[in-house]
Write an enzyme that holds these catalytic residues in place. Structure first.
Site, PDB file in Angstrom:
ATOM      1  N   HIS A  12       6.970  -5.369   1.499  1.00 40.92           N
ATOM      2  CA  HIS A  12       7.085  -6.777   1.069  1.00 40.92           C
ATOM      3  C   HIS A  12       8.506  -7.330   1.150  1.00 40.92           C
ATOM      4  CE1 HIS A  12       8.376  -4.692  -2.557  1.00 40.92           C
ATOM      5  NE2 HIS A  12       8.910  -5.835  -2.974  1.00 40.92           N
ATOM      6  N   GLY A  14      10.407  -6.782   3.972  1.00 42.36           N
ATOM      7  CA  GLY A  14      10.719  -6.863   5.398  1.00 42.36           C
ATOM      8  C   GLY A  14      10.463  -8.259   5.960  1.00 42.36           C
ATOM      9  N   LEU A  15      10.683  -8.405   7.253  1.00 40.44           N
ATOM     10  CA  LEU A  15      10.495  -9.706   7.929  1.00 40.44           C
ATOM     11  C   LEU A  15       9.082 -10.249   7.685  1.00 40.44           C
ATOM     12  CD1 LEU A  15      11.250 -11.839  10.172  1.00 40.44           C
ATOM     13  CD2 LEU A  15      10.459 -10.155  11.836  1.00 40.44           C
ATOM     14  N   VAL A  16       8.074  -9.469   8.017  1.00 40.34           N
ATOM     15  CA  VAL A  16       6.692  -9.971   7.930  1.00 40.34           C
ATOM     16  C   VAL A  16       6.164  -9.857   6.506  1.00 40.34           C
ATOM     17  CG1 VAL A  16       4.354  -9.759   8.824  1.00 40.34           C
ATOM     18  CG2 VAL A  16       6.277  -9.242  10.321  1.00 40.34           C
ATOM     19  N   LEU A 106      -0.928  -3.868  10.783  1.00 42.17           N
ATOM     20  CA  LEU A 106      -0.089  -4.565  11.764  1.00 42.17           C
ATOM     21  C   LEU A 106       0.324  -3.613  12.875  1.00 42.17           C
ATOM     22  CD1 LEU A 106       0.077  -6.496   9.270  1.00 42.17           C
ATOM     23  CD2 LEU A 106       2.277  -7.192  10.187  1.00 42.17           C
ATOM     24  N   THR A 109       2.127  -5.737  20.266  1.00 40.38           N
ATOM     25  CA  THR A 109       1.649  -5.887  21.649  1.00 40.38           C
ATOM     26  C   THR A 109       2.197  -4.775  22.561  1.00 40.38           C
ATOM     27  OG1 THR A 109       3.429  -7.465  22.035  1.00 40.38           O
ATOM     28  CG2 THR A 109       1.247  -8.371  21.604  1.00 40.38           C
ATOM     29  N   TYR A 137       6.386   4.724  19.686  1.00 40.50           N
ATOM     30  CA  TYR A 137       6.000   3.704  18.689  1.00 40.50           C
ATOM     31  C   TYR A 137       4.625   3.127  19.037  1.00 40.50           C
ATOM     32  CZ  TYR A 137       6.495  -1.134  16.713  1.00 40.50           C
ATOM     33  OH  TYR A 137       6.333  -2.341  16.082  1.00 40.50           O
ATOM     34  N   THR A 165       2.904 -10.361  18.724  1.00 40.58           N
ATOM     35  CA  THR A 165       3.948 -10.424  19.745  1.00 40.58           C
ATOM     36  C   THR A 165       5.310 -10.256  19.056  1.00 40.58           C
ATOM     37  OG1 THR A 165       4.703 -11.743  21.595  1.00 40.58           O
ATOM     38  CG2 THR A 165       4.220 -12.957  19.573  1.00 40.58           C
ATOM     39  N   LYS A 188      25.298 -12.317  17.602  1.00 38.32           N
ATOM     40  CA  LYS A 188      26.357 -12.186  18.610  1.00 38.32           C
ATOM     41  C   LYS A 188      26.965 -13.556  18.936  1.00 38.32           C
ATOM     42  CE  LYS A 188      24.595  -8.144  21.145  1.00 38.32           C
ATOM     43  NZ  LYS A 188      24.097  -7.668  22.439  1.00 38.32           N
TER      44      LYS A 188
HETATM   45  N1  LIG Z   1       9.546  -7.582  14.124  1.00 43.51           N
HETATM   46  C1  LIG Z   1       8.790  -7.696  15.204  1.00 43.51           C
HETATM   47  O1  LIG Z   1       9.185  -8.345  16.196  1.00 43.51           O
HETATM   48  C2  LIG Z   1       7.439  -7.064  15.253  1.00 43.51           C
HETATM   49  C3  LIG Z   1       6.921  -6.316  14.216  1.00 43.51           C
HETATM   50  N2  LIG Z   1       5.670  -5.751  14.327  1.00 43.51           N
HETATM   51  C4  LIG Z   1       5.074  -4.969  13.238  1.00 43.51           C
HETATM   52  O2  LIG Z   1       5.014  -5.781  12.070  1.00 43.51           O
HETATM   53  C5  LIG Z   1       5.160  -4.963  10.904  1.00 43.51           C
HETATM   54  C6  LIG Z   1       6.305  -5.485  10.056  1.00 43.51           C
HETATM   55  O3  LIG Z   1       7.509  -5.407  10.804  1.00 43.51           O
HETATM   56  P1  LIG Z   1       8.850  -6.099  10.310  1.00 43.51           P
HETATM   57  O4  LIG Z   1       8.563  -6.934   9.125  1.00 43.51           O
HETATM   58  O5  LIG Z   1       9.491  -6.683  11.496  1.00 43.51           O
HETATM   59  O6  LIG Z   1       9.703  -4.833   9.897  1.00 43.51           O
HETATM   60  P2  LIG Z   1      10.905  -4.743   8.853  1.00 43.51           P
HETATM   61  O7  LIG Z   1      11.726  -3.605   9.300  1.00 43.51           O
HETATM   62  O8  LIG Z   1      11.536  -6.062   8.643  1.00 43.51           O
HETATM   63  O9  LIG Z   1      10.141  -4.352   7.521  1.00 43.51           O
HETATM   64  C7  LIG Z   1       9.474  -3.146   7.398  1.00 43.51           C
HETATM   65  C8  LIG Z   1       9.313  -2.837   5.928  1.00 43.51           C
HETATM   66  O10 LIG Z   1       8.720  -1.545   5.792  1.00 43.51           O
HETATM   67  C9  LIG Z   1       9.436  -0.809   4.818  1.00 43.51           C
HETATM   68  N3  LIG Z   1       9.358   0.617   5.105  1.00 43.51           N
HETATM   69  C10 LIG Z   1       9.764   1.259   6.216  1.00 43.51           C
HETATM   70  N4  LIG Z   1       9.550   2.578   6.096  1.00 43.51           N
HETATM   71  C11 LIG Z   1       9.008   2.757   4.857  1.00 43.51           C
HETATM   72  C12 LIG Z   1       8.574   3.886   4.135  1.00 43.51           C
HETATM   73  N5  LIG Z   1       8.657   5.119   4.655  1.00 43.51           N
HETATM   74  N6  LIG Z   1       8.079   3.717   2.891  1.00 43.51           N
HETATM   75  C13 LIG Z   1       8.022   2.487   2.347  1.00 43.51           C
HETATM   76  N7  LIG Z   1       8.395   1.373   2.981  1.00 43.51           N
HETATM   77  C14 LIG Z   1       8.894   1.514   4.225  1.00 43.51           C
HETATM   78  C15 LIG Z   1      10.860  -1.305   4.954  1.00 43.51           C
HETATM   79  O11 LIG Z   1      11.606  -1.023   3.824  1.00 43.51           O
HETATM   80  P3  LIG Z   1      13.158  -0.644   4.004  1.00 43.51           P
HETATM   81  O12 LIG Z   1      13.757  -1.778   4.785  1.00 43.51           O
HETATM   82  O13 LIG Z   1      13.617  -0.530   2.623  1.00 43.51           O
HETATM   83  O14 LIG Z   1      13.173   0.643   4.773  1.00 43.51           O
HETATM   84  C16 LIG Z   1      10.641  -2.799   5.171  1.00 43.51           C
HETATM   85  O15 LIG Z   1      10.466  -3.476   3.953  1.00 43.51           O
HETATM   86  C17 LIG Z   1       5.391  -3.543  11.431  1.00 43.51           C
HETATM   87  O16 LIG Z   1       4.167  -2.856  11.462  1.00 43.51           O
HETATM   88  C18 LIG Z   1       5.884  -3.758  12.836  1.00 43.51           C
HETATM   89  O17 LIG Z   1       5.607  -2.636  13.648  1.00 43.51           O
HETATM   90  C19 LIG Z   1       4.920  -5.921  15.444  1.00 43.51           C
HETATM   91  C20 LIG Z   1       5.382  -6.649  16.501  1.00 43.51           C
HETATM   92  C21 LIG Z   1       6.652  -7.289  16.480  1.00 43.51           C
HETATM   93  C1  LIG Z   2       8.181  -6.427  19.362  1.00 43.86           C
HETATM   94  C2  LIG Z   2       8.428  -5.183  20.088  1.00 43.86           C
HETATM   95  O1  LIG Z   2       9.799  -5.146  20.424  1.00 43.86           O
HETATM   96  C3  LIG Z   2      10.317  -4.020  21.092  1.00 43.86           C
HETATM   97  O2  LIG Z   2      10.259  -4.215  22.462  1.00 43.86           O
HETATM   98  P1  LIG Z   2      11.143  -5.295  23.208  1.00 43.86           P
HETATM   99  O3  LIG Z   2      10.403  -6.564  23.344  1.00 43.86           O
HETATM  100  O4  LIG Z   2      11.618  -4.707  24.476  1.00 43.86           O
HETATM  101  O5  LIG Z   2      12.324  -5.499  22.154  1.00 43.86           O
HETATM  102  P2  LIG Z   2      13.720  -6.183  21.995  1.00 43.86           P
HETATM  103  O6  LIG Z   2      13.561  -7.399  21.183  1.00 43.86           O
HETATM  104  O7  LIG Z   2      14.644  -5.148  21.459  1.00 43.86           O
HETATM  105  O8  LIG Z   2      14.224  -6.558  23.470  1.00 43.86           O
HETATM  106  C4  LIG Z   2      13.660  -7.589  24.212  1.00 43.86           C
HETATM  107  C5  LIG Z   2      14.464  -7.820  25.468  1.00 43.86           C
HETATM  108  O9  LIG Z   2      15.717  -8.405  25.117  1.00 43.86           O
HETATM  109  C6  LIG Z   2      16.776  -7.696  25.752  1.00 43.86           C
HETATM  110  N1  LIG Z   2      18.022  -7.858  24.981  1.00 43.86           N
HETATM  111  C7  LIG Z   2      19.130  -8.514  25.428  1.00 43.86           C
HETATM  112  N2  LIG Z   2      20.115  -8.435  24.540  1.00 43.86           N
HETATM  113  C8  LIG Z   2      19.625  -7.729  23.491  1.00 43.86           C
HETATM  114  C9  LIG Z   2      20.210  -7.332  22.258  1.00 43.86           C
HETATM  115  O10 LIG Z   2      21.363  -7.590  21.958  1.00 43.86           O
HETATM  116  N3  LIG Z   2      19.389  -6.634  21.418  1.00 43.86           N
HETATM  117  C10 LIG Z   2      18.098  -6.333  21.719  1.00 43.86           C
HETATM  118  N4  LIG Z   2      17.349  -5.662  20.807  1.00 43.86           N
HETATM  119  N5  LIG Z   2      17.534  -6.684  22.903  1.00 43.86           N
HETATM  120  C11 LIG Z   2      18.287  -7.374  23.773  1.00 43.86           C
HETATM  121  C12 LIG Z   2      16.263  -6.284  25.867  1.00 43.86           C
HETATM  122  O11 LIG Z   2      16.963  -5.535  26.814  1.00 43.86           O
HETATM  123  C13 LIG Z   2      14.799  -6.544  26.257  1.00 43.86           C
HETATM  124  O12 LIG Z   2      14.705  -6.810  27.630  1.00 43.86           O
HETATM  125  C14 LIG Z   2       9.625  -2.745  20.731  1.00 43.86           C
HETATM  126  O13 LIG Z   2      10.582  -1.755  20.876  1.00 43.86           O
HETATM  127  C15 LIG Z   2       8.915  -2.816  19.439  1.00 43.86           C
HETATM  128  O14 LIG Z   2       9.791  -2.872  18.350  1.00 43.86           O
HETATM  129  C16 LIG Z   2       8.038  -3.994  19.300  1.00 43.86           C
HETATM  130  O15 LIG Z   2       7.061  -4.002  18.569  1.00 43.86           O
END
Ligand SMILES: NC(=O)C1=CN([C@@H]2O[C@H](COP(=O)(O)OP(=O)(O)OC[C@H]3O[C@@H](n4cnc5c(N)ncnc54)[C@H](OP(=O)(O)O)[C@@H]3O)[C@@H](O)[C@H]2O)C=CC1
Ligand SMILES: C[C@H]1O[C@H](OP(=O)(O)OP(=O)(O)OC[C@H]2O[C@@H](n3cnc4c(=O)[nH]c(N)nc43)[C@H](O)[C@@H]2O)[C@@H](O)[C@@H](O)C1=O
EC number: 1.1.1.271
Length: 361
Positions: A12, A14-16, A106, A109, A137, A165, A188
């Site tokens: 709760h 984290g981002l989502v 969750l 893609t 992953y 996504t 950046k």
């Molecule tokens: N961000 C994205 O672009 C995408 C995310 N997703 C999926 O969406 C979901 C949420 O991701 P997002 O909100 O970005 O991730 P975040 O890293 O922002 O949040 C993840 C949360 O999970 C908690 N967490 C991680 N490991 C543990 C653990 N072992 N026990 C308890 N809590 C834990 C973290 O707590 P703490 O920070 O304290 O470790 C954090 O609050 C995930 O399933 C992710 O794979 C899917 C596609 C894209």
């Molecule tokens: C959502 C999905 O996201 C992940 O996949 P991804 O889409 O490849 O993730 P990304 O956001 O890190 O990169 C997107 C693109 O962007 C480019 N890129 C440029 N400059 C930076 C840079 O500075 N940082 C990062 N991270 N990427 C960069 C990078 O090289 C790539 O071409 C999964 O691992 C997995 O976590 C998952 O679920």
């Protein structure tokens, strides 16, 4: 979902997860059971058993996971597969064991093949090889969705798996080694702008560097530049500042605002059951749901969009030694649309809101 139902939002902060919690509160839900990572490590099987026995949540949003960008996924391959399998096995199994009414898992893609036909429909799952950079992953996420599907079929549970996504929004991860592209580029570009403006104090604080007592300003600036250089932010020969973008800039990505993502999750919990997705079919596959906008942009275009929004007038340089990852992963969100949900926030507006959040956090 009854308004007084007991709801566990895993992850709760984290981002989502944070966006799901806010969305639920806005919709009148109030009975939450929440644990930080420090309070409950979801990888710890015994602790998760005890938690479910004590708290007996009725609904579960599984938004906790080990998450990171392309380089973190590629480097820490063992952590990404092991921790995610642990978290989801513990939460899904104990949800079944204690009679949770409904669970939302969750995924991502990334589960689709690296060269999947575009836009990607749900049924392209497991049709060819995964993208290498995030294969561990992705395999954990595929196991999670198959676990939901299998428990539904064998034990008549009601678990839904959604495949979002790339997401971005408040409470995103801005760590330049581990974050996803959009928050990384915002930070950046902002740091690059501060360097162009000579705002050393801002950068020093941003990196948590202690002020150097008794040493003149020049030495401190060297330390700061060293830190910036590590993340590809450098002084350029033309007197400007370079910010480095990983890869060639040509990959295409789709981005969804996290609050839209949360709204879709709550909508699905409220209105969609596994039996609706399954229909009458005997062999059940691909009941998961894509969550996306169906719109894409190149990383290069994204970098220029962010630079414009931030007001960074320096140079954008591409480092092809860093991975591109999959060249295209555009969702086909038609299943989600047919269920009655569509995204609201377009990318330009989202980037502006994200930058506002970042500078005011
Ligand atoms: N961000 C994205 O672009 C995408 C995310 N997703 C999926 O969406 C979901 C949420 O991701 P997002 O909100 O970005 O991730 P975040 O890293 O922002 O949040 C993840 C949360 O999970 C908690 N967490 C991680 N490991 C543990 C653990 N072992 N026990 C308890 N809590 C834990 C973290 O707590 P703490 O920070 O304290 O470790 C954090 O609050 C995930 O399933 C992710 O794979 C899917 C596609 C894209
Ligand atoms: C959502 C999905 O996201 C992940 O996949 P991804 O889409 O490849 O993730 P990304 O956001 O890190 O990169 C997107 C693109 O962007 C480019 N890129 C440029 N400059 C930076 C840079 O500075 N940082 C990062 N991270 N990427 C960069 C990078 O090289 C790539 O071409 C999964 O691992 C997995 O976590 C998952 O679920």
């Amino acid at each position: 979902m009854e308004k007084n139902a007991k709801i566990f939002v895993a992850g709760h902060r984290g981002l989502v997860g944070s966006a799901i919690l806010n969305n639920l509160k806005e919709k009148g839900y109030s009975n939450f059971v929440l644990r930080t990572h420090a309070e409950l490590d979801l990888c710890n099987q015994a602790a998760v058993v005890e938690f479910f026995d004590q708290e007996k949540p009725e609904y579960v949003f599984l938004a906790a996971a080990h998450v990171g960008g392309i380089v973190a996924n590629n480097l820490y391959r063992a952590d990404f597969i092991y921790r995610n399998l642990e978290i989801q096995n513990n939460v899904i199994y104990n949800s079944y064991r204690t009679g949770v009414k409904k669970l939302l898992f969750l995924g991502s893609t990334c589960i689709y093949p690296g060269l999947a036909p575009q836009p990607m429909k749900e049924d392209c799952l497991l049709t060819s090889e995964l993208e290498y950079t995030n294969e561990p992953y992705a395999l954990a996420k595929i196991a999670g969705l198959k676990m939901c599907e299998s428990f539904n079929l064998q034990y008549d549970t009601n678990y839904i798996a959604v495949m979002p996504t790339n997401l971005y929004g408040p409470n995103d991860n801005f760590n330049l080694e581990r974050s996803h592209v959009l928050p990384a580029l915002i930070r950046k570009a902002h740091l690059g702008k501060q360097l162009m403006d000579g705002n050393w104090e801002f950068i020093r604080k941003d990196f948590n560097l202690a002020p150097v007592e008794g040493v003149d300003g020049t030495a401190t600036q060297e330390q700061i530049l060293e830190k910036l250089n590590k993340y590809g932010i450098t002084l350029s020969l033309d007197g400007k500042v370079n910010i480095e973008i990983w890869g060639t800039g040509t990959p295409l990505r789709e981005f969804l605002w996290s609050e839209d993502m949360a709204d879709a999750c709550v909508f699905i919990m409220e209105h969609v059951d596994f039996k609706d997705l399954k229909g009458d079919s005997k062999e059940v596959r691909n009941c998961h749901i894509n969550i996306g906008t169906g719109k894409e942009i190149s990383i290069k275009e994204l970098a220029y969009l962010i630079a414009k929004k931030v007001g960074f007038n320096g140079n954008i340089v591409f480092n092809a030694d860093k991975p591109d990852g999959t060249m295209r992963k555009l969702t086909d969100p038609s299943k989600l649309h047919s269920l009655g949900w569509k995204h609201k926030v377009e990318l330009e507006e989202g980037v502006a809101m994200m930058y506002d959040w970042y500078i005011n956090k």
